[in-house]
Scaffold this motif. Structure first.
Motif, PDB file in Angstrom:
ATOM      1  N   ARG A 122       0.840  -1.214   0.000  1.00  0.00           N
ATOM      2  CA  ARG A 122       0.000   0.000   0.000  1.00  0.00           C
ATOM      3  C   ARG A 122       0.866   1.250   0.000  1.00  0.00           C
ATOM      4  NH1 ARG A 122      -5.530  -0.499   3.447  1.00  0.00           N
ATOM      5  NH2 ARG A 122      -5.445   1.713   3.042  1.00  0.00           N
ATOM      6  N   ALA A 123       1.912   1.244   0.840  1.00  0.00           N
ATOM      7  CA  ALA A 123       2.817   2.401   0.905  1.00  0.00           C
ATOM      8  C   ALA A 123       3.513   2.610  -0.439  1.00  0.00           C
ATOM      9  CB  ALA A 123       3.846   2.193   2.015  1.00  0.00           C
ATOM     10  N   ASN A 124       3.932   1.507  -1.075  1.00  0.00           N
ATOM     11  CA  ASN A 124       4.586   1.599  -2.382  1.00  0.00           C
ATOM     12  C   ASN A 124       3.632   2.160  -3.433  1.00  0.00           C
ATOM     13  OD1 ASN A 124       6.984   0.585  -1.421  1.00  0.00           O
ATOM     14  ND2 ASN A 124       6.614  -1.511  -2.112  1.00  0.00           N
ATOM     15  N   LEU A 125       2.361   1.725  -3.372  1.00  0.00           N
ATOM     16  CA  LEU A 125       1.362   2.206  -4.320  1.00  0.00           C
ATOM     17  C   LEU A 125       1.175   3.722  -4.200  1.00  0.00           C
ATOM     18  CD1 LEU A 125      -1.328  -0.615  -3.989  1.00  0.00           C
ATOM     19  CD2 LEU A 125      -0.186   0.047  -6.122  1.00  0.00           C
ATOM     20  N   LEU A 126       1.038   4.187  -2.974  1.00  0.00           N
ATOM     21  CA  LEU A 126       0.837   5.618  -2.751  1.00  0.00           C
ATOM     22  C   LEU A 126       2.036   6.416  -3.255  1.00  0.00           C
ATOM     23  CD1 LEU A 126      -0.729   5.509   0.820  1.00  0.00           C
ATOM     24  CD2 LEU A 126      -1.912   6.109  -1.291  1.00  0.00           C
ATOM     25  N   GLN A 127       3.240   5.902  -2.990  1.00  0.00           N
ATOM     26  CA  GLN A 127       4.450   6.612  -3.404  1.00  0.00           C
ATOM     27  C   GLN A 127       4.606   6.592  -4.928  1.00  0.00           C
ATOM     28  OE1 GLN A 127       8.144   4.998  -1.958  1.00  0.00           O
ATOM     29  NE2 GLN A 127       9.265   6.888  -2.337  1.00  0.00           N
ATOM     30  N   LYS A 128       4.430   5.424  -5.534  1.00  0.00           N
ATOM     31  CA  LYS A 128       4.591   5.294  -6.986  1.00  0.00           C
ATOM     32  C   LYS A 128       3.614   6.171  -7.756  1.00  0.00           C
ATOM     33  CE  LYS A 128       6.473   0.796  -8.384  1.00  0.00           C
ATOM     34  NZ  LYS A 128       6.172  -0.456  -9.092  1.00  0.00           N
ATOM     35  N   LEU A 129       2.383   6.197  -7.289  1.00  0.00           N
ATOM     36  CA  LEU A 129       1.322   6.896  -8.013  1.00  0.00           C
ATOM     37  C   LEU A 129       1.154   8.342  -7.575  1.00  0.00           C
ATOM     38  CD1 LEU A 129      -1.312   4.004  -7.986  1.00  0.00           C
ATOM     39  CD2 LEU A 129       0.241   4.625  -9.840  1.00  0.00           C
ATOM     40  N   GLY A 130       1.905   8.749  -6.533  1.00  0.00           N
ATOM     41  CA  GLY A 130       1.799  10.114  -6.046  1.00  0.00           C
ATOM     42  C   GLY A 130       0.444  10.416  -5.431  1.00  0.00           C
ATOM     43  N   LEU A 131      -0.131   9.423  -4.732  1.00  0.00           N
ATOM     44  CA  LEU A 131      -1.466   9.567  -4.146  1.00  0.00           C
ATOM     45  C   LEU A 131      -1.367   9.654  -2.626  1.00  0.00           C
ATOM     46  CD1 LEU A 131      -3.303   6.950  -6.397  1.00  0.00           C
ATOM     47  CD2 LEU A 131      -3.088   9.418  -6.746  1.00  0.00           C
ATOM     48  N   ARG A 132      -2.512   9.991  -1.990  1.00  0.00           N
ATOM     49  CA  ARG A 132      -2.475  10.253  -0.551  1.00  0.00           C
ATOM     50  C   ARG A 132      -3.185   9.199   0.299  1.00  0.00           C
ATOM     51  NH1 ARG A 132      -5.129  16.048  -0.701  1.00  0.00           N
ATOM     52  NH2 ARG A 132      -6.429  14.805  -2.103  1.00  0.00           N
ATOM     53  N   ASP A 133      -4.297   8.655  -0.199  1.00  0.00           N
ATOM     54  CA  ASP A 133      -5.094   7.816   0.684  1.00  0.00           C
ATOM     55  C   ASP A 133      -5.911   6.801  -0.126  1.00  0.00           C
ATOM     56  OD1 ASP A 133      -7.167   9.333  -0.451  1.00  0.00           O
ATOM     57  OD2 ASP A 133      -7.199  10.734   1.222  1.00  0.00           O
ATOM     58  N   ARG A 134      -6.753   6.043   0.601  1.00  0.00           N
ATOM     59  CA  ARG A 134      -7.564   5.002  -0.029  1.00  0.00           C
ATOM     60  C   ARG A 134      -8.490   5.574  -1.099  1.00  0.00           C
ATOM     61  NH1 ARG A 134     -10.306   0.016   1.345  1.00  0.00           N
ATOM     62  NH2 ARG A 134      -9.350  -0.078   3.405  1.00  0.00           N
TER      63      ARG A 134
END
Length: 227
Positions: free
Chosen positions: A200-212
Motif C-alpha cells: 500500500r505504501a509503495n502504491l501511494l508513493q509510486k502513483l503520487g497519491l495520498r489515501d484510499r
C-alpha cells in the motif's frame, strides 16, 4: 474564417497570445489569422526564442505560439524555459515540419499542441482554444505517430504507462479499492499484513497519491474496478 467545431469563448475571456517566429512575413500572416477572432489577441511578437522569453516576463500572455526553428534559442528550447519560468503559460508549437521527432520533442518540452504552418489557417484557432481548455491539439499525422510509437513500445516490451505497477501491486490496489481491510487482503493473497501495508505504501508513493480514496479513483481510471 469560420471555426464552427470550436465555438469562441465570450469576448470577456480574450486569450492573450505571445507570437514568436523569425520571419516577419509569417508572423504577419499568423497574426491576421488570430486577430480576426473576437476571443484571440496577439499582445507581443518575438523574432527568436530568447526574445520570446524576455517578452514572456513582461507581457501578460496566456498562450505562447512558438516556431520550432528560430535563431539564438529554438522554439523547443524556449518552450522548456517558458514551462519552467511561467508554469501557467500554455504553449503551442508552430512548424513547417511534419516530423515525428520534432513532435515528440515538443510534447516533452511542455507544448500542448503542434500545428503545421501549411494548415495554420484551418487549425491554429482551434489549437489556441484547445490549449486554453488544457486539451492537447494534434494534427492527424501526429495522432498516427503517437499510436505507432505506443504499439512499437508495447511490441518491444518497453514499459508503457499502464505497466508501472507490478502484478502483485495491481492485485493489492484492486482489493484496497474494493474496500477490503489489510487483514482481508493478507488472507486473500496468502501474504502477511506487513507485506500488504508495504504494498500500500509503495502504491501511494509510486502513483503520487495520498489515501484510499485516491487509490480507488485511480483503480477506476485504470479499469481495475467498476465505478
Amino acid at each position: 474564417m469560420s471555426d464552427s467545431a470550436t465555438p469562441a469563448p465570450t469576448p470577456s475571456s480574450t486569450i492573450r497570445i505571445l507570437l514568436a517566429d523569425d520571419h516577419a512575413l509569417v508572423r504577419r500572416g499568423v497574426r491576421l489569422i488570430l486577430d480576426q477572432q473576437p476571443d484571440l489577441e496577439v499582445v507581443a511578437e518575438a523574432g527568436d526564442g530568447a526574445e520570446a522569453i524576455e517578452l514572456a516576463r513582461t507581457s501578460e500572455a496566456d498562450l505562447a505560439v512558438l516556431d520550432i526553428a528560430m535563431p539564438r534559442l529554438t522554439g523547443l528550447q524556449a518552450a522548456r524555459e517558458l514551462a519552467a519560468l511561467k508554469p501557467g503559460l500554455r504553449i503551442l508549437m508552430l512548424t513547417m515540419h511534419d516530423n515525428e521527432q520534432y513532435f515528440f520533442q515538443a510534447l516533452k518540452a511542455g507544448a500542448s499542441g503542434y500545428v503545421l504552418k501549411s494548415v495554420a489557417d484551418r487549425d491554429l484557432v482551434a489549437a489556441c482554444r484547445a490549449a486554453m481548455r488544457d486539451e492537447p491539439f494534434l494534427y492527424p499525422g501526429a495522432v498516427t505517430a503517437l499510436i505507432r510509437n505506443y504499439l512499437d513500445r508495447a511490441r518491444h516490451g518497453d514499459e508503457t504507462p499502464d505497466q508501472i505497477l507490478t502484478p502483485r501491486e495491481e492485485e493489492v490496489l484492486k482489493l484496497v479499492a474494493e474496500g477490503h481491510s489489510s487483514k482481508e487482503i493478507a488472507d486473500l493473497l496468502f501474504i502477511s499484513i506487513k507485506t500488504v501495508q508495504r504494498h500500500r505504501a509503495n502504491l501511494l508513493q509510486k502513483l503520487g497519491l495520498r489515501d484510499r480514496l485516491d487509490l480507488t479513483r485511480y483503480a477506476i481510471r485504470a479499469g481495475l474496478i467498476e465505478p
